[in-house]
Motif scaffolding. Structure first.
Motif, mmCIF file in Angstrom:
data_model
loop_
_atom_site.group_PDB
_atom_site.id
_atom_site.type_symbol
_atom_site.label_atom_id
_atom_site.label_comp_id
_atom_site.label_asym_id
_atom_site.label_seq_id
_atom_site.Cartn_x
_atom_site.Cartn_y
_atom_site.Cartn_z
ATOM 1 N N CYS A 189 0.832 -1.213 0.000
ATOM 2 C CA CYS A 189 0.000 0.000 0.000
ATOM 3 C C CYS A 189 0.864 1.260 0.000
ATOM 4 C CB CYS A 189 -0.929 0.006 1.212
ATOM 5 S SG CYS A 189 -2.308 -1.147 1.084
ATOM 6 N N ILE A 190 1.919 1.261 0.785
ATOM 7 C CA ILE A 190 2.817 2.420 0.825
ATOM 8 C C ILE A 190 3.515 2.584 -0.517
ATOM 9 C CG2 ILE A 190 4.872 3.408 1.909
ATOM 10 C CD1 ILE A 190 4.094 1.879 4.473
ATOM 11 N N ARG A 191 4.044 1.502 -1.030
ATOM 12 C CA ARG A 191 4.816 1.549 -2.285
ATOM 13 C C ARG A 191 3.953 2.002 -3.464
ATOM 14 N NH1 ARG A 191 6.381 -3.239 -1.880
ATOM 15 N NH2 ARG A 191 8.305 -2.883 -0.717
ATOM 16 N N GLU A 192 2.683 1.573 -3.479
ATOM 17 C CA GLU A 192 1.793 1.854 -4.606
ATOM 18 C C GLU A 192 0.855 3.038 -4.347
ATOM 19 O OE1 GLU A 192 -0.171 -1.848 -5.295
ATOM 20 O OE2 GLU A 192 1.725 -2.957 -5.517
ATOM 21 N N ASN A 193 1.123 3.796 -3.264
ATOM 22 C CA ASN A 193 0.344 4.988 -2.931
ATOM 23 C C ASN A 193 -1.143 4.676 -2.727
ATOM 24 O OD1 ASN A 193 0.063 7.700 -2.305
ATOM 25 N ND2 ASN A 193 -0.270 8.323 -4.424
ATOM 26 N N ARG A 194 -1.399 3.597 -2.006
ATOM 27 C CA ARG A 194 -2.772 3.233 -1.637
ATOM 28 C C ARG A 194 -2.928 3.348 -0.113
ATOM 29 N NH1 ARG A 194 -3.546 -1.885 -2.355
ATOM 30 N NH2 ARG A 194 -1.482 -2.532 -3.073
ATOM 31 N N ILE A 195 -2.548 4.495 0.406
ATOM 32 C CA ILE A 195 -2.564 4.717 1.860
ATOM 33 C C ILE A 195 -3.987 4.610 2.417
ATOM 34 C CG2 ILE A 195 -1.796 6.266 3.705
ATOM 35 C CD1 ILE A 195 0.431 5.300 1.832
ATOM 36 N N TYR A 196 -4.971 4.956 1.588
ATOM 37 C CA TYR A 196 -6.367 4.943 2.033
ATOM 38 C C TYR A 196 -6.834 3.538 2.422
ATOM 39 C CZ TYR A 196 -6.967 3.398 -2.813
ATOM 40 O OH TYR A 196 -6.865 2.716 -3.997
ATOM 41 N N GLU A 197 -6.112 2.499 2.024
ATOM 42 C CA GLU A 197 -6.496 1.130 2.369
ATOM 43 C C GLU A 197 -5.967 0.687 3.736
ATOM 44 O OE1 GLU A 197 -5.525 -1.684 -0.644
ATOM 45 O OE2 GLU A 197 -6.355 -0.486 -2.289
ATOM 46 N N ILE A 198 -5.060 1.454 4.308
ATOM 47 C CA ILE A 198 -4.412 1.033 5.556
ATOM 48 C C ILE A 198 -5.393 0.908 6.726
ATOM 49 C CG2 ILE A 198 -2.787 1.827 7.338
ATOM 50 C CD1 ILE A 198 -0.860 2.536 5.083
ATOM 51 N N PRO A 199 -6.353 1.844 6.930
ATOM 52 C CA PRO A 199 -7.291 1.646 8.043
ATOM 53 C C PRO A 199 -8.041 0.320 7.972
ATOM 54 C CG PRO A 199 -7.428 3.898 7.225
ATOM 55 C CD PRO A 199 -6.545 3.156 6.279
ATOM 56 N N ASN A 200 -8.402 -0.116 6.782
ATOM 57 C CA ASN A 200 -9.098 -1.396 6.635
ATOM 58 C C ASN A 200 -8.177 -2.560 6.977
ATOM 59 O OD1 ASN A 200 -11.449 -3.004 5.789
ATOM 60 N ND2 ASN A 200 -10.120 -3.652 4.110
ATOM 61 N N ILE A 201 -6.901 -2.458 6.608
ATOM 62 C CA ILE A 201 -5.942 -3.507 6.956
ATOM 63 C C ILE A 201 -5.792 -3.603 8.472
ATOM 64 C CG2 ILE A 201 -3.516 -4.213 6.820
ATOM 65 C CD1 ILE A 201 -3.428 -3.004 4.021
ATOM 66 N N ILE A 202 -5.722 -2.446 9.137
ATOM 67 C CA ILE A 202 -5.627 -2.443 10.603
ATOM 68 C C ILE A 202 -6.845 -3.136 11.217
ATOM 69 C CG2 ILE A 202 -5.608 -0.979 12.663
ATOM 70 C CD1 ILE A 202 -4.039 1.092 11.031
ATOM 71 N N GLU A 203 -8.021 -2.802 10.710
ATOM 72 C CA GLU A 203 -9.267 -3.349 11.249
ATOM 73 C C GLU A 203 -9.342 -4.858 11.108
ATOM 74 O OE1 GLU A 203 -12.895 -3.560 13.071
ATOM 75 O OE2 GLU A 203 -11.692 -1.730 12.866
ATOM 76 N N THR A 204 -8.798 -5.398 10.031
ATOM 77 C CA THR A 204 -8.912 -6.836 9.763
ATOM 78 C C THR A 204 -7.677 -7.636 10.204
ATOM 79 O OG1 THR A 204 -8.084 -6.469 7.497
ATOM 80 C CG2 THR A 204 -10.477 -6.470 7.820
ATOM 81 N N SER A 205 -6.757 -6.997 10.898
ATOM 82 C CA SER A 205 -5.513 -7.688 11.277
ATOM 83 C C SER A 205 -5.278 -7.674 12.779
ATOM 84 C CB SER A 205 -4.318 -7.031 10.556
ATOM 85 O OG SER A 205 -4.484 -7.054 9.165
ATOM 86 N N ARG A 206 -6.339 -7.713 13.548
ATOM 87 C CA ARG A 206 -6.192 -7.665 15.000
ATOM 88 C C ARG A 206 -5.445 -8.890 15.533
ATOM 89 N NH1 ARG A 206 -11.432 -5.746 18.218
ATOM 90 N NH2 ARG A 206 -9.795 -5.547 19.779
ATOM 91 N N ARG A 207 -5.576 -10.036 14.867
ATOM 92 C CA ARG A 207 -4.881 -11.248 15.332
ATOM 93 C C ARG A 207 -3.368 -11.103 15.239
ATOM 94 N NH1 ARG A 207 -3.287 -14.112 10.878
ATOM 95 N NH2 ARG A 207 -4.203 -13.439 8.889
ATOM 96 N N LEU A 208 -2.905 -10.155 14.416
ATOM 97 C CA LEU A 208 -1.465 -9.922 14.273
ATOM 98 C C LEU A 208 -0.934 -8.917 15.297
ATOM 99 C CD1 LEU A 208 -1.211 -9.641 10.367
ATOM 100 C CD2 LEU A 208 -0.813 -11.665 11.799
ATOM 101 N N GLY A 209 -1.845 -8.285 16.035
ATOM 102 C CA GLY A 209 -1.435 -7.281 17.014
ATOM 103 C C GLY A 209 -1.798 -5.865 16.631
#
Length: 265
Positions: A189-209
């Motif tokens: 996401c950072i490399r491809e300038n898709r920063i707007y997707e990061i909140p969704n990744i955080i929301e769906t990755s709680r098992r990772l911390g």
């Protein structure tokens, strides 16, 4: 020290990283310096490392334990972060703490230090992980932004964004935090300038911390640390938070009724 701050467990693990960039962010007075000092103290306790800090001003004096810690103050030991960081890089440190990434030169030197194999901690005055990444990229001229995206994607390890809440169980404050860990999906996401997707990744990755701020606020409320009204008011989605935060006393009543029903059966 770090165990006393009520930070999520993953915050302690960030101090064990071998290299890369870890950012602690938040508004002025949100406890960033305290969190950084606790992370440095954790390393100092567990490892034999050479740690150099650049601070303005030095807020916590850190005594040598297993590591050798050298604290330098901007204005007395060096003129500014960028020049101080250049000298530090010539002195073979293992871990560097930069008090604040204030400008382009300091930001560039900090990212470069992480890119060359050091573990680097620093702070920014931003309120969440997405804004932190955007702020770093926006510091650079347009012609260099693709380059810094690539550098960030390779070096950034985590962003811990925090804000303080008044405790209701005892005097003091407690931090609520958003945690971003740089998985391969985040790096893309950072490399491809898709920063707007990061909140969704955080929301769906709680098992990772990972966790967003509202998850942390709800957790602190149910632990009995913070006030319900303040939790709702300062969340990103007050309407949703109000439904999530069943008052603790009501929750206990419901739980008691369920236990009674089980006993009657």
């Amino acid at each position: 020290m770090i165990d006393d701050l009520h930070l999520p467990p993953i915050a302690k693990e960030l101090a064990d990283l071998p290299r890369g960039l870890v950012l602690v962010t938040g508004h002025t007075g949100s406890g960033k310096s305290t969190t950084l000092a606790a992370m440095i103290d954790s390393i100092n306790t567990k490892y034999r490392k050479r740690i150099v800090t650049l601070e303005d001003p030095i807020e916590y004096m850190i005594e040598n334990k297993n590591s050798m810690v050298e604290q330098r103050e901007i204005g007395s030991d060096c003129m500014e972060f960028a020049s101080g960081l250049k000298h530090v890089l010539r002195q073979d440190p293992d871990i560097i703490m930069v008090g604040e990434m204030r400008d382009l030169e300091t930001t560039g030197s900090t990212v470069t230090a992480a890119e060359t194999g050091h573990l680097v901690f620093s702070t920014l005055h931003t309120i969440n992980a997405s804004q932190t990444i955007e702020r770093i990229i926006d510091i650079y001229p347009a012609a260099q932004q693709n380059q810094i995206r690539t550098m960030l994607a390779n070096t950034l390890q985590a962003v811990l964004s925090q804000t303080l809440f008044r405790r209701v169980d005892e005097p003091g404050m407690v931090p609520c935090t958003e945690i971003l860990l740089c998985t391969s999906a985040v790096r893309n996401c950072i490399r491809e300038n898709r920063i707007y997707e990061i909140p969704n990744i955080i929301e769906t990755s709680r098992r990772l911390g990972m966790q967003n701020l509202d998850n942390s606020i709800a957790d602190m409320y149910f632990k009995g640390y913070i006030d319900r009204d303040e939790a709702i008011m300062r969340s990103s989605n007050p309407a949703k938070m109000e439904k999530t935060l069943v008052p603790v006393d009501e929750f206990e009543v419901v739980e008691s009724e369920e236990e009674a029903a089980v006993m009657q059966q």
